[in-house]
Design an enzyme around this catalytic site. Structure first.
Site, mmCIF file in Angstrom:
data_model
loop_
_atom_site.group_PDB
_atom_site.id
_atom_site.type_symbol
_atom_site.label_atom_id
_atom_site.label_comp_id
_atom_site.label_asym_id
_atom_site.label_seq_id
_atom_site.Cartn_x
_atom_site.Cartn_y
_atom_site.Cartn_z
ATOM 1 N N ASP A 14 40.017 46.859 39.756
ATOM 2 C CA ASP A 14 39.204 46.080 38.834
ATOM 3 C C ASP A 14 40.088 45.819 37.609
ATOM 4 O OD1 ASP A 14 36.988 44.861 37.642
ATOM 5 O OD2 ASP A 14 36.350 46.749 36.723
ATOM 6 N N ARG A 15 39.753 44.827 36.818
ATOM 7 C CA ARG A 15 40.597 44.514 35.657
ATOM 8 C C ARG A 15 40.101 45.207 34.396
ATOM 9 N NH1 ARG A 15 40.936 38.643 32.987
ATOM 10 N NH2 ARG A 15 39.446 39.689 31.609
ATOM 11 N N ASP A 16 38.989 44.685 33.835
ATOM 12 C CA ASP A 16 38.485 45.215 32.566
ATOM 13 C C ASP A 16 37.970 46.646 32.761
ATOM 14 O OD1 ASP A 16 39.011 42.641 31.733
ATOM 15 O OD2 ASP A 16 36.919 41.993 31.842
ATOM 16 N N THR A 57 38.207 40.853 40.115
ATOM 17 C CA THR A 57 37.444 40.998 38.885
ATOM 18 C C THR A 57 36.256 40.039 38.819
ATOM 19 O OG1 THR A 57 37.612 40.855 36.455
ATOM 20 C CG2 THR A 57 39.095 39.453 37.726
ATOM 21 N N ASN A 58 35.122 40.542 38.343
ATOM 22 C CA ASN A 58 33.963 39.704 38.027
ATOM 23 C C ASN A 58 34.111 39.188 36.597
ATOM 24 O OD1 ASN A 58 32.795 40.351 40.508
ATOM 25 N ND2 ASN A 58 31.453 41.930 39.667
ATOM 26 N N GLN A 59 34.058 37.880 36.414
ATOM 27 C CA GLN A 59 34.165 37.273 35.087
ATOM 28 C C GLN A 59 33.067 36.222 34.916
ATOM 29 O OE1 GLN A 59 36.238 38.223 32.643
ATOM 30 N NE2 GLN A 59 37.136 39.820 33.933
ATOM 31 N N ARG A 107 30.881 37.935 44.134
ATOM 32 C CA ARG A 107 30.695 38.860 43.010
ATOM 33 C C ARG A 107 30.512 40.275 43.539
ATOM 34 N NH1 ARG A 107 29.465 39.272 37.660
ATOM 35 N NH2 ARG A 107 28.135 41.044 37.128
ATOM 36 N N LYS A 108 31.361 41.188 43.087
ATOM 37 C CA LYS A 108 31.214 42.592 43.487
ATOM 38 C C LYS A 108 29.840 43.106 43.064
ATOM 39 C CE LYS A 108 34.822 43.615 41.042
ATOM 40 N NZ LYS A 108 35.875 44.343 40.314
#
Length: 198
Positions: A14-16, A57-59, A107-108
């Site tokens: 994941d990113r954030d 990542t979800n954004q 979307r995760k």
């Protein structure tokens, strides 16, 4: 003739909250993006051990109008450049820009983006890892048969508490402090599997 699935272990992040610090309002501009201490060295370590790395990542801020697609690209490109400059390498970034109420498969905890990467890079999910700070990361990984690691950075402590209160949720294989600790576990487990001929 169908190509054989690679046995090269792959790591999905994941990113954030894992690579960079999360923000209450989300990371909606490059000025909000700050690497979590130790994450760059952890990524460099993955590359040095020959492990290919991806970010999923979800954004949702793009579809909400809180960030442009161009700014999202700018943030991701900055991340990729800095990771490369410090000895790491991220093979590809997969992003879902849909809102939480959108009926999408990417979307995760939905798994379409992971499945896309498996096809594109001939990856075996059973030989892959996911590291995240959200329940959605862990649930996505579990549904695909991946090894799962929850970090306590970002939203990880909140996710850990939620896991302890709901016995129906699938638990991660490991809970660790940060990406550095997660990478050490991954490298050691991959080494053990290789030594055992798995």
């Amino acid at each position: 003739m169908k190509k054989a699935i690679t046995s090269k272990p792959s790591v999905f992040l994941d990113r954030d909250g894992v690579v960079n610090e999360n923000k209450p309002q989300g990371v909606t501009s490059l000025g909000h993006f700050n690497f979590i201490p130790g994450s760059l060295s952890a990524l460099a370590k993955l590359k040095s051990k020959g492990l290919q790395t991806f970010v999923v990542t979800n954004q949702p801020y793009v579809s909400k109008g809180e960030m442009t697609a161009e700014e999202l690209d700018r943030i991701n490109n900055y991340m990729l450049k800095e990771v490369s400059n410090t000895g790491g390498f991220i093979t590809k970034v997969y992003t879902c820009s849909h809102s939480e109420d959108a009926e999408c498969r990417c979307r995760k905890p939905n798994t379409a983006l992971f499945e896309k990467s498996f096809r594109e890079f001939e990856i075996d999910p059973k030989d892959s890892w996911i590291v995240g700070d959200q329940l959605s990361d862990i649930q996505a990984g579990k549904s695909l048969g991946m090894y799962t690691i929850l970090v306590r950075t970002g939203e990880g402590q909140r996710a850990e508490k939620a896991l302890s209160m709901d016995s129906k949720l699938k638990k991660p294989d490991y809970v660790v402090q940060d990406l550095r600790e997660a990478v050490n576990i991954i490298i050691e487990r991959v080494k053990q599997k290789k030594a055992n001929g798995d």
